[in-house]
Motif scaffolding. Sequence first.
Motif, PDB file in Angstrom:
ATOM      1  N   PRO A  24      63.673 -34.359 -16.567  1.00  0.00           N
ATOM      2  CA  PRO A  24      63.027 -33.096 -16.940  1.00  0.00           C
ATOM      3  C   PRO A  24      62.718 -32.182 -15.750  1.00  0.00           C
ATOM      4  CG  PRO A  24      62.032 -34.907 -18.139  1.00  0.00           C
ATOM      5  CD  PRO A  24      62.977 -35.520 -17.136  1.00  0.00           C
ATOM      6  N   THR A  25      62.447 -32.744 -14.589  1.00  0.00           N
ATOM      7  CA  THR A  25      62.151 -31.912 -13.412  1.00  0.00           C
ATOM      8  C   THR A  25      63.374 -31.173 -12.896  1.00  0.00           C
ATOM      9  OG1 THR A  25      62.481 -33.819 -11.976  1.00  0.00           O
ATOM     10  CG2 THR A  25      60.213 -33.336 -12.640  1.00  0.00           C
ATOM     11  N   ASP A  26      64.556 -31.485 -13.427  1.00  0.00           N
ATOM     12  CA  ASP A  26      65.807 -30.870 -12.986  1.00  0.00           C
ATOM     13  C   ASP A  26      66.241 -29.710 -13.885  1.00  0.00           C
ATOM     14  OD1 ASP A  26      65.960 -32.923 -11.007  1.00  0.00           O
ATOM     15  OD2 ASP A  26      66.842 -34.264 -12.512  1.00  0.00           O
ATOM     16  N   THR A  27      65.342 -29.230 -14.750  1.00  0.00           N
ATOM     17  CA  THR A  27      65.729 -28.221 -15.739  1.00  0.00           C
ATOM     18  C   THR A  27      65.370 -26.798 -15.337  1.00  0.00           C
ATOM     19  OG1 THR A  27      63.648 -28.443 -16.950  1.00  0.00           O
ATOM     20  CG2 THR A  27      65.485 -29.815 -17.676  1.00  0.00           C
ATOM     21  N   ASN A  28      66.055 -25.852 -15.985  1.00  0.00           N
ATOM     22  CA  ASN A  28      65.722 -24.436 -15.875  1.00  0.00           C
ATOM     23  C   ASN A  28      64.772 -24.086 -17.026  1.00  0.00           C
ATOM     24  OD1 ASN A  28      67.275 -24.049 -18.242  1.00  0.00           O
ATOM     25  ND2 ASN A  28      69.108 -23.528 -17.069  1.00  0.00           N
ATOM     26  N   PRO A  29      64.291 -22.835 -17.112  1.00  0.00           N
ATOM     27  CA  PRO A  29      63.352 -22.479 -18.185  1.00  0.00           C
ATOM     28  C   PRO A  29      63.890 -22.672 -19.605  1.00  0.00           C
ATOM     29  CG  PRO A  29      63.267 -20.842 -16.459  1.00  0.00           C
ATOM     30  CD  PRO A  29      64.422 -21.760 -16.131  1.00  0.00           C
ATOM     31  N   ALA A  30      65.224 -22.699 -19.757  1.00  0.00           N
ATOM     32  CA  ALA A  30      65.814 -22.907 -21.084  1.00  0.00           C
ATOM     33  C   ALA A  30      65.894 -24.386 -21.458  1.00  0.00           C
ATOM     34  CB  ALA A  30      67.215 -22.297 -21.128  1.00  0.00           C
ATOM     35  N   GLY A  31      65.559 -25.259 -20.508  1.00  0.00           N
ATOM     36  CA  GLY A  31      65.591 -26.689 -20.792  1.00  0.00           C
ATOM     37  C   GLY A  31      66.892 -27.380 -20.448  1.00  0.00           C
ATOM     38  N   ASP A  32      67.852 -26.620 -19.934  1.00  0.00           N
ATOM     39  CA  ASP A  32      69.115 -27.217 -19.488  1.00  0.00           C
ATOM     40  C   ASP A  32      68.978 -27.619 -18.021  1.00  0.00           C
ATOM     41  OD1 ASP A  32      70.395 -26.667 -21.945  1.00  0.00           O
ATOM     42  OD2 ASP A  32      70.934 -24.651 -21.276  1.00  0.00           O
ATOM     43  N   ILE A  33      69.821 -28.540 -17.595  1.00  0.00           N
ATOM     44  CA  ILE A  33      69.815 -28.967 -16.198  1.00  0.00           C
ATOM     45  C   ILE A  33      70.357 -27.830 -15.332  1.00  0.00           C
ATOM     46  CG2 ILE A  33      70.804 -30.631 -14.572  1.00  0.00           C
ATOM     47  CD1 ILE A  33      68.613 -31.772 -16.489  1.00  0.00           C
ATOM     48  N   PHE A  34      69.660 -27.554 -14.221  1.00  0.00           N
ATOM     49  CA  PHE A  34      70.085 -26.524 -13.280  1.00  0.00           C
ATOM     50  C   PHE A  34      71.496 -26.804 -12.779  1.00  0.00           C
ATOM     51  CE2 PHE A  34      65.539 -25.607 -12.181  1.00  0.00           C
ATOM     52  CZ  PHE A  34      65.596 -24.234 -12.318  1.00  0.00           C
ATOM     53  N   GLY A  35      72.309 -25.764 -12.701  1.00  0.00           N
ATOM     54  CA  GLY A  35      73.633 -25.905 -12.098  1.00  0.00           C
ATOM     55  C   GLY A  35      73.520 -26.342 -10.648  1.00  0.00           C
ATOM     56  N   GLY A  36      72.490 -25.870  -9.952  1.00  0.00           N
ATOM     57  CA  GLY A  36      72.292 -26.245  -8.558  1.00  0.00           C
ATOM     58  C   GLY A  36      72.011 -27.730  -8.389  1.00  0.00           C
ATOM     59  N   TRP A  37      71.288 -28.321  -9.349  1.00  0.00           N
ATOM     60  CA  TRP A  37      71.028 -29.764  -9.292  1.00  0.00           C
ATOM     61  C   TRP A  37      72.347 -30.519  -9.426  1.00  0.00           C
ATOM     62  CZ3 TRP A  37      72.089 -33.647 -12.821  1.00  0.00           C
ATOM     63  CH2 TRP A  37      71.563 -34.910 -12.510  1.00  0.00           C
ATOM     64  N   LEU A  38      73.156 -30.080 -10.381  1.00  0.00           N
ATOM     65  CA  LEU A  38      74.435 -30.746 -10.600  1.00  0.00           C
ATOM     66  C   LEU A  38      75.342 -30.577  -9.386  1.00  0.00           C
ATOM     67  CD1 LEU A  38      76.177 -32.390 -12.450  1.00  0.00           C
ATOM     68  CD2 LEU A  38      76.829 -30.285 -13.631  1.00  0.00           C
ATOM     69  N   MET A  39      75.338 -29.390  -8.809  1.00  0.00           N
ATOM     70  CA  MET A  39      76.154 -29.149  -7.624  1.00  0.00           C
ATOM     71  C   MET A  39      75.703 -30.036  -6.464  1.00  0.00           C
ATOM     72  SD  MET A  39      77.043 -25.469  -6.110  1.00  0.00           S
ATOM     73  CE  MET A  39      77.979 -25.269  -4.633  1.00  0.00           C
ATOM     74  N   SER A  40      74.402 -30.257  -6.326  1.00  0.00           N
ATOM     75  CA  SER A  40      73.919 -31.123  -5.244  1.00  0.00           C
ATOM     76  C   SER A  40      74.364 -32.572  -5.468  1.00  0.00           C
ATOM     77  CB  SER A  40      72.406 -31.030  -5.084  1.00  0.00           C
ATOM     78  OG  SER A  40      71.730 -31.663  -6.142  1.00  0.00           O
ATOM     79  N   GLN A  41      74.398 -33.019  -6.713  1.00  0.00           N
ATOM     80  CA  GLN A  41      74.883 -34.366  -7.004  1.00  0.00           C
ATOM     81  C   GLN A  41      76.368 -34.477  -6.661  1.00  0.00           C
ATOM     82  OE1 GLN A  41      72.621 -36.737  -7.850  1.00  0.00           O
ATOM     83  NE2 GLN A  41      71.200 -35.031  -7.614  1.00  0.00           N
ATOM     84  N   MET A  42      77.116 -33.423  -6.945  1.00  0.00           N
ATOM     85  CA  MET A  42      78.539 -33.397  -6.619  1.00  0.00           C
ATOM     86  C   MET A  42      78.741 -33.452  -5.106  1.00  0.00           C
ATOM     87  SD  MET A  42      79.711 -30.574  -9.428  1.00  0.00           S
ATOM     88  CE  MET A  42      81.479 -30.694  -9.148  1.00  0.00           C
ATOM     89  N   ASP A  43      77.892 -32.733  -4.379  1.00  0.00           N
ATOM     90  CA  ASP A  43      77.965 -32.727  -2.918  1.00  0.00           C
ATOM     91  C   ASP A  43      77.674 -34.124  -2.361  1.00  0.00           C
ATOM     92  OD1 ASP A  43      78.332 -31.280  -0.444  1.00  0.00           O
ATOM     93  OD2 ASP A  43      76.160 -31.320  -0.189  1.00  0.00           O
ATOM     94  N   LEU A  44      76.707 -34.822  -2.958  1.00  0.00           N
ATOM     95  CA  LEU A  44      76.415 -36.200  -2.537  1.00  0.00           C
ATOM     96  C   LEU A  44      77.623 -37.116  -2.764  1.00  0.00           C
ATOM     97  CD1 LEU A  44      72.788 -36.597  -3.902  1.00  0.00           C
ATOM     98  CD2 LEU A  44      73.471 -36.598  -1.495  1.00  0.00           C
TER      99      LEU A  44
END
Length: 134
Positions: A24-44
């Motif tokens: 839940p801490t990875d969400t935007n105001p709409a309740g979806d996961i932030f694209g930036g969070w996903l991009m950081s996981q991809m970078d890892l």
Amino acid sequence: MPVSENPPESPPESQPTIRVIAMPTDTNPAGDIFGGWLMSQMDLAAGTIAARVSKGRASTVSVEEIQFHRPVLVGDEVSLYAEMLKVGRTSMRLRVRAWRRARHQEETQQVTEAIFTFVALDDDARPRPVLREE
């Protein structure tokens, strides 16, 4: 190799580079996961492979052609698959694909993909040759 316009139907048969649960801490105001969070996981995931291939420190220098195919939801298991596309003298080009699986289901869907470029670095954070197997 550009990213796919039509994502594949199923993930690779290999083990994912990393796997993580969207919280839940990875969400935007709409309740979806932030694209930036996903991009950081991809970078890892890309960084994991780049460090292993270069046998040392490596840093992201660019991300190309990122495409978000579907949203990631809270509780989804996200599996990230990184593959080396090309190794140059000091740089490495990798494709990363992310797949989601709803917590209590078996169906998977590709959600994102991108091309990452990393450069191998020495102790002074300067580009160095990628150390290859002899």
